[in-house]
Design a protein around this motif. Structure first.
Motif, PDB file in Angstrom:
ATOM      1  N   LYS A 233     -37.839   1.643 -39.249  1.00  0.00           N
ATOM      2  CA  LYS A 233     -36.915   2.773 -39.076  1.00  0.00           C
ATOM      3  C   LYS A 233     -37.229   3.391 -37.728  1.00  0.00           C
ATOM      4  O   LYS A 233     -38.395   3.417 -37.319  1.00  0.00           O
ATOM      5  CB  LYS A 233     -37.193   3.789 -40.196  1.00  0.00           C
ATOM      6  CG  LYS A 233     -35.983   4.567 -40.622  1.00  0.00           C
ATOM      7  CD  LYS A 233     -36.297   5.373 -41.873  1.00  0.00           C
ATOM      8  CE  LYS A 233     -35.311   6.447 -42.199  1.00  0.00           C
ATOM      9  NZ  LYS A 233     -34.226   6.814 -41.376  1.00  0.00           N
ATOM     10  N   ARG A 258     -32.764  11.156 -28.790  1.00  0.00           N
ATOM     11  CA  ARG A 258     -33.854  11.636 -29.651  1.00  0.00           C
ATOM     12  C   ARG A 258     -35.222  11.483 -28.972  1.00  0.00           C
ATOM     13  O   ARG A 258     -36.105  12.314 -29.159  1.00  0.00           O
ATOM     14  CB  ARG A 258     -33.831  10.894 -30.990  1.00  0.00           C
ATOM     15  CG  ARG A 258     -32.636  11.301 -31.831  1.00  0.00           C
ATOM     16  CD  ARG A 258     -32.707  10.716 -33.214  1.00  0.00           C
ATOM     17  NE  ARG A 258     -31.504  11.068 -33.968  1.00  0.00           N
ATOM     18  CZ  ARG A 258     -31.298  10.745 -35.226  1.00  0.00           C
ATOM     19  NH1 ARG A 258     -32.210  10.074 -35.894  1.00  0.00           N
ATOM     20  NH2 ARG A 258     -30.189  11.090 -35.839  1.00  0.00           N
ATOM     21  N   SER A 280     -23.747  -0.228 -27.381  1.00  0.00           N
ATOM     22  CA  SER A 280     -23.070  -0.044 -28.677  1.00  0.00           C
ATOM     23  C   SER A 280     -22.174   1.183 -28.685  1.00  0.00           C
ATOM     24  O   SER A 280     -21.318   1.320 -29.563  1.00  0.00           O
ATOM     25  CB  SER A 280     -24.021   0.068 -29.881  1.00  0.00           C
ATOM     26  OG  SER A 280     -24.919  -0.984 -29.916  1.00  0.00           O
ATOM     27  N   ARG A 302     -25.127  -1.818 -21.109  1.00  0.00           N
ATOM     28  CA  ARG A 302     -24.296  -3.014 -21.263  1.00  0.00           C
ATOM     29  C   ARG A 302     -23.250  -2.774 -22.346  1.00  0.00           C
ATOM     30  O   ARG A 302     -23.317  -1.797 -23.097  1.00  0.00           O
ATOM     31  CB  ARG A 302     -25.183  -4.235 -21.527  1.00  0.00           C
ATOM     32  CG  ARG A 302     -25.478  -4.574 -22.973  1.00  0.00           C
ATOM     33  CD  ARG A 302     -26.015  -3.455 -23.798  1.00  0.00           C
ATOM     34  NE  ARG A 302     -26.292  -3.718 -25.176  1.00  0.00           N
ATOM     35  CZ  ARG A 302     -25.447  -3.611 -26.197  1.00  0.00           C
ATOM     36  NH1 ARG A 302     -24.192  -3.297 -26.046  1.00  0.00           N
ATOM     37  NH2 ARG A 302     -25.845  -3.831 -27.422  1.00  0.00           N
ATOM     38  N   MET A 305     -19.248  -6.432 -28.260  1.00  0.00           N
ATOM     39  CA  MET A 305     -18.544  -6.233 -29.525  1.00  0.00           C
ATOM     40  C   MET A 305     -19.062  -7.231 -30.551  1.00  0.00           C
ATOM     41  O   MET A 305     -19.601  -8.272 -30.178  1.00  0.00           O
ATOM     42  CB  MET A 305     -17.044  -6.535 -29.366  1.00  0.00           C
ATOM     43  CG  MET A 305     -16.303  -5.646 -28.446  1.00  0.00           C
ATOM     44  SD  MET A 305     -14.559  -6.129 -28.417  1.00  0.00           S
ATOM     45  CE  MET A 305     -13.996  -5.556 -30.017  1.00  0.00           C
ATOM     46  N   SER A 414     -20.206   6.530 -34.046  1.00  0.00           N
ATOM     47  CA  SER A 414     -21.113   7.617 -34.391  1.00  0.00           C
ATOM     48  C   SER A 414     -22.529   7.063 -34.485  1.00  0.00           C
ATOM     49  O   SER A 414     -22.819   6.247 -35.366  1.00  0.00           O
ATOM     50  CB  SER A 414     -20.664   8.183 -35.735  1.00  0.00           C
ATOM     51  OG  SER A 414     -21.394   9.323 -36.058  1.00  0.00           O
ATOM     52  N   GLY A 415     -23.386   7.483 -33.573  1.00  0.00           N
ATOM     53  CA  GLY A 415     -24.765   6.991 -33.589  1.00  0.00           C
ATOM     54  C   GLY A 415     -24.827   5.476 -33.505  1.00  0.00           C
ATOM     55  O   GLY A 415     -25.759   4.854 -34.003  1.00  0.00           O
ATOM     56  N   GLY A 416     -23.822   4.859 -32.884  1.00  0.00           N
ATOM     57  CA  GLY A 416     -23.809   3.397 -32.727  1.00  0.00           C
ATOM     58  C   GLY A 416     -23.138   2.675 -33.883  1.00  0.00           C
ATOM     59  O   GLY A 416     -23.006   1.458 -33.863  1.00  0.00           O
ATOM     60  N   TYR A 417     -22.729   3.398 -34.914  1.00  0.00           N
ATOM     61  CA  TYR A 417     -21.999   2.761 -36.017  1.00  0.00           C
ATOM     62  C   TYR A 417     -20.509   3.041 -35.857  1.00  0.00           C
ATOM     63  O   TYR A 417     -20.119   4.148 -35.482  1.00  0.00           O
ATOM     64  CB  TYR A 417     -22.419   3.336 -37.372  1.00  0.00           C
ATOM     65  CG  TYR A 417     -23.786   2.911 -37.842  1.00  0.00           C
ATOM     66  CD1 TYR A 417     -24.238   1.608 -37.682  1.00  0.00           C
ATOM     67  CD2 TYR A 417     -24.630   3.816 -38.473  1.00  0.00           C
ATOM     68  CE1 TYR A 417     -25.489   1.228 -38.129  1.00  0.00           C
ATOM     69  CE2 TYR A 417     -25.884   3.442 -38.927  1.00  0.00           C
ATOM     70  CZ  TYR A 417     -26.306   2.149 -38.749  1.00  0.00           C
ATOM     71  OH  TYR A 417     -27.535   1.772 -39.188  1.00  0.00           O
ATOM     72  N   PHE A 447     -25.301  12.297 -32.353  1.00  0.00           N
ATOM     73  CA  PHE A 447     -24.632  11.023 -32.638  1.00  0.00           C
ATOM     74  C   PHE A 447     -23.606  10.626 -31.574  1.00  0.00           C
ATOM     75  O   PHE A 447     -22.953   9.607 -31.699  1.00  0.00           O
ATOM     76  CB  PHE A 447     -23.959  11.073 -34.010  1.00  0.00           C
ATOM     77  CG  PHE A 447     -24.944  11.198 -35.149  1.00  0.00           C
ATOM     78  CD1 PHE A 447     -25.914  10.228 -35.351  1.00  0.00           C
ATOM     79  CD2 PHE A 447     -24.922  12.286 -36.006  1.00  0.00           C
ATOM     80  CE1 PHE A 447     -26.826  10.326 -36.395  1.00  0.00           C
ATOM     81  CE2 PHE A 447     -25.821  12.403 -37.050  1.00  0.00           C
ATOM     82  CZ  PHE A 447     -26.784  11.425 -37.248  1.00  0.00           C
ATOM     83  N   ASN A 478     -22.978   6.545 -45.894  1.00  0.00           N
ATOM     84  CA  ASN A 478     -23.202   7.929 -45.439  1.00  0.00           C
ATOM     85  C   ASN A 478     -22.743   8.192 -43.997  1.00  0.00           C
ATOM     86  O   ASN A 478     -22.218   9.259 -43.702  1.00  0.00           O
ATOM     87  CB  ASN A 478     -24.671   8.343 -45.649  1.00  0.00           C
ATOM     88  CG  ASN A 478     -25.661   7.464 -44.918  1.00  0.00           C
ATOM     89  OD1 ASN A 478     -25.283   6.615 -44.118  1.00  0.00           O
ATOM     90  ND2 ASN A 478     -26.942   7.657 -45.199  1.00  0.00           N
ATOM     91  N   LYS A 483     -18.304  15.017 -40.780  1.00  0.00           N
ATOM     92  CA  LYS A 483     -19.324  16.075 -40.829  1.00  0.00           C
ATOM     93  C   LYS A 483     -18.690  17.416 -41.218  1.00  0.00           C
ATOM     94  O   LYS A 483     -19.388  18.303 -41.676  1.00  0.00           O
ATOM     95  CB  LYS A 483     -20.043  16.197 -39.487  1.00  0.00           C
ATOM     96  CG  LYS A 483     -20.757  14.910 -39.040  1.00  0.00           C
ATOM     97  CD  LYS A 483     -22.033  14.626 -39.813  1.00  0.00           C
ATOM     98  CE  LYS A 483     -22.746  13.382 -39.273  1.00  0.00           C
ATOM     99  NZ  LYS A 483     -23.449  12.600 -40.281  1.00  0.00           N
TER     100      LYS A 483
END
Ligand code: MCA
Ligand code: AMP
Length: 514
Positions: A233, A258, A280, A302, A305, A414-417, A447, A478, A483
């Motif tokens: 993590k 972070r 990302s 970089r 996809m 969002s945060g890479g997702y 994010f 999640n 938000k």
């Protein structure tokens, strides 16, 4: 013709001394290259003995562990198709992926076996194994009695190696089919372009169910025979603490944000590091500059996809294709990678002039062959001359640097997702009392971008934004949950009646201002 199985290429890159450490976990567990070889052989032999068809899909939703990496290697080795799934996905999401991909084997965490296995067996899956992040589970139990030698399955470059689900604009996920050749060609290009050298050590702190952590990071290290320091993590403090033992780090922008918030990040901590890579999602110029000031390192951004793996990169060293330019320019995603063709076209399909904004299209050995069992969708996304329409909007400057300025697809990162508003809107619209909804992305200090929902009730309907969020939380991964959720009387529309999401974005843009 030699075996084009990606596993064979990775195996050939193992150092000659197989007792060297290949992966070291934060808990201090060390796996040698021999361990990776033997353990992946055992799992591949287990698969061989199952009697499942060649090229079967193996769907995997497990916590990050070195054994999960071994499972990936074993799937390639046995010639099956790896289908990684985000650990945050809940039952409705998993039901769709498994129903669509029809995997012969599903591997899940022991804690999820109770709900995953009925879904899998209903979809025709023959075997459901468990794998936990503490080196337990039926997969390892069953593999323990297998031989630790295994001849990799013979595969052609265009045989499928992995399917990565990526949501479409309609909200229905599509499985991007990536071949052994797609993955290997991209990994080989990046090995060169990012100047991997003997002795490099990668800090691996990303999830391993997406292109970034699974392919770019793992293939990068393995193809160079480089050790990985494995973080299950991401924890900024722990990553910074490991930097004196490492040389390369890859992360989505949120990870950089972070780490910058941690006072331990300084020039001394990064003194041995060679390269920081980001991607990302867009890396804010402020983050790029702050990182430079604090560490003396220039982040290399970089762009890629799921359908194409990596497409462009800022230079690591002087790029002879671009007049020997070597500058990593913040706010840009750099140059088109070698062997990739990238063009920017206007609305009429004509090539854009320098600095003119248009749709980005790409072609190359890295570009996927199509979406799993969706020939019409595939046909729509490719041009007649074989270019893939990325849905990203950008421009190329006179020096060849590419900037992504937006997306024609309705997507929040969002945060890479990736979060597809259409999917969330679909869930909200199905709730009793909802007439309509719109989900938009707004800036967020951590994010990068997060979703905000704006909902219109039916006449006499009584809705509460917090309740809507609570209902979504019970059904969706999640990171997809907006938000904030506002209940309002009407949505802004243009003269055609279309919701003007740009106005909603504008209205809510300061919600999370730090
Ligand atoms: C967690 N949360 C999020 C996200 N992650 N909300 C929005 N966006 C997110 N990305 C929320 C959870 O819902 C939860 O909310 C709360 O944060 C804490 O969850 P937790 O899991 O503990 O969060 P975390 O561990 O701090 O995770 C943040 C993270 C993670 C480390 C930034 O999101 C991450 O690893 N992102 C990397 C994604 C990635 O690898 N992308 C590559 C895609 P609540 O408390 O309300 O429930 S590959 C790709 O895009 C391509 C092709 C490319 O170019 O690389
Ligand atoms: P995915 O569907 O997860 O493969 O996400 C791919 C999308 O992420 C791309 O189409 C881009 O919109 C976005 N993306 C990836 N890297 C970058 C970057 N460096 N800058 C801006 N957008 C990016």
């Amino acid at each position: 013709m030699s075996n084009q199985n990606l596993f064979s290429a990775l195996r050939n890159a193992f150092p000659s001394d197989l007792d060297q450490i290949a992966v070291e976990t934060e808990q201090g567990l060390c796996y040698s290259w021999r361990d990776l070889d033997r353990a992946s052989a055992m799992v591949a032999n287990l698969f061989d003995g199952l009697g499942i068809p060649a090229h079967s899909r193996v769907a995997v939703q497990v916590e990050k562990s070195v054994e999960a990496l071994i499972l990936y290697l074993a799937t390639l080795r046995a010639g099956h198709v790896f289908l990684p799934l985000n650990t945050a996905y809940q039952s409705a999401e998993i039901e769709y992926f498994i129903g669509n991909a029809e995997p012969a084997v599903v591997v899940c965490s022991g804690k999820n076996h109770g709900w995953v296995s009925p879904i899998a067996f209903k979809a025709g899956t023959q075997y459901v194994f468990t794998l936990n992040d503490d080196r337990t589970g039926s997969l390892l139990d069953r593999a323990a009695s297998q031989s630790d030698r295994h001849q990799p399955a013979i595969r052609r470059a265009d045989d499928l190696a992995a399917i990565l689900y990526t949501s479409g604009t309609t909200g229905r996920s599509k499985g991007a089919m990536l071949s052994h050749g797609n993955l290997l060609s991209n990994a080989a290009i990046l090995k060169n372009y990012w100047g991997w050298v003997p002795g490099d050590v990668l800090i691996h702190a990303l999830p391993i169910f997406h292109v970034h952590g699974l392919f770019v990071a793992i293939h990068g290290a393995m193809l160079n025979g480089s050790k990985m320091i494995w973080h299950a993590k991401f924890d900024p403090r722990r990553v910074i603490a490991d930097m004196p033992r490492a040389t390369v780090f890859m992360g989505v922008p949120t990870l950089y944000v972070r780490m910058l918030a941690d006072l331990d990040l300084n020039r001394q901590a990064v003194a041995r590091m060679r390269l920081f890579i980001a991607g990302s999602a867009p890396l804010l110029i402020e983050t790029f500059q702050e990182w430079q000031q604090r560490t003396g390192h220039t982040i290399l951004e970089r762009y890629g996809m799921s359908e194409t793996i990596m497409l462009t990169s800022n230079p690591y060293a002087a790029d002879p294709r671009y007049d020997g330019q070597s500058e990593r320019r913040g706010g840009t995603v750099g140059f088109t990678l070698p062997e990739v063709s990238l063009r920017v076209l206007d609305d009429q399909g004509q090539p854009c002039a320098v600095d003119e904004i248009g749709g980005i299209q790409v072609r190359g050995p890295n570009v996927f062959s199509g979406y799993w069992r969706m020939p019409e969708k595939t046909a729509e996304e490719f041009t007649a001359d074989g270019y893939f329409k990325t849905g990203d909007v950008g421009k190329i400057d006179p020096r060849g640097y590419i900037t992504i300025v937006g997306r024609s697809k309705d997507l929040i990162i969002s945060g890479g997702y990736n979060v597809y508003p259409a999917e969330i809107e679909g869930f909200i619209n199905d709730m009793p009392g909802v007439a309509e909804s719109a989900v938009v992305g707004v800036p967020h200090p951590d994010f990068g971008e997060v979703g905000v929902a704006v909902v219109i009730p039916k006449p006499q309907g009584r809705l509460n934004g917090e309740e809507i969020i609570a209902i979504l939380k019970a059904r969706l991964a999640n990171f997809k949950i907006p938000k904030r959720c506002f209940v309002v009387d009407e949505l802004p529309r243009n003269t055609m009646g279309k919701v003007q999401k740009n106005l909603l974005r504008e209205q809510h843009k300061a919600l999370f201002k730090s």
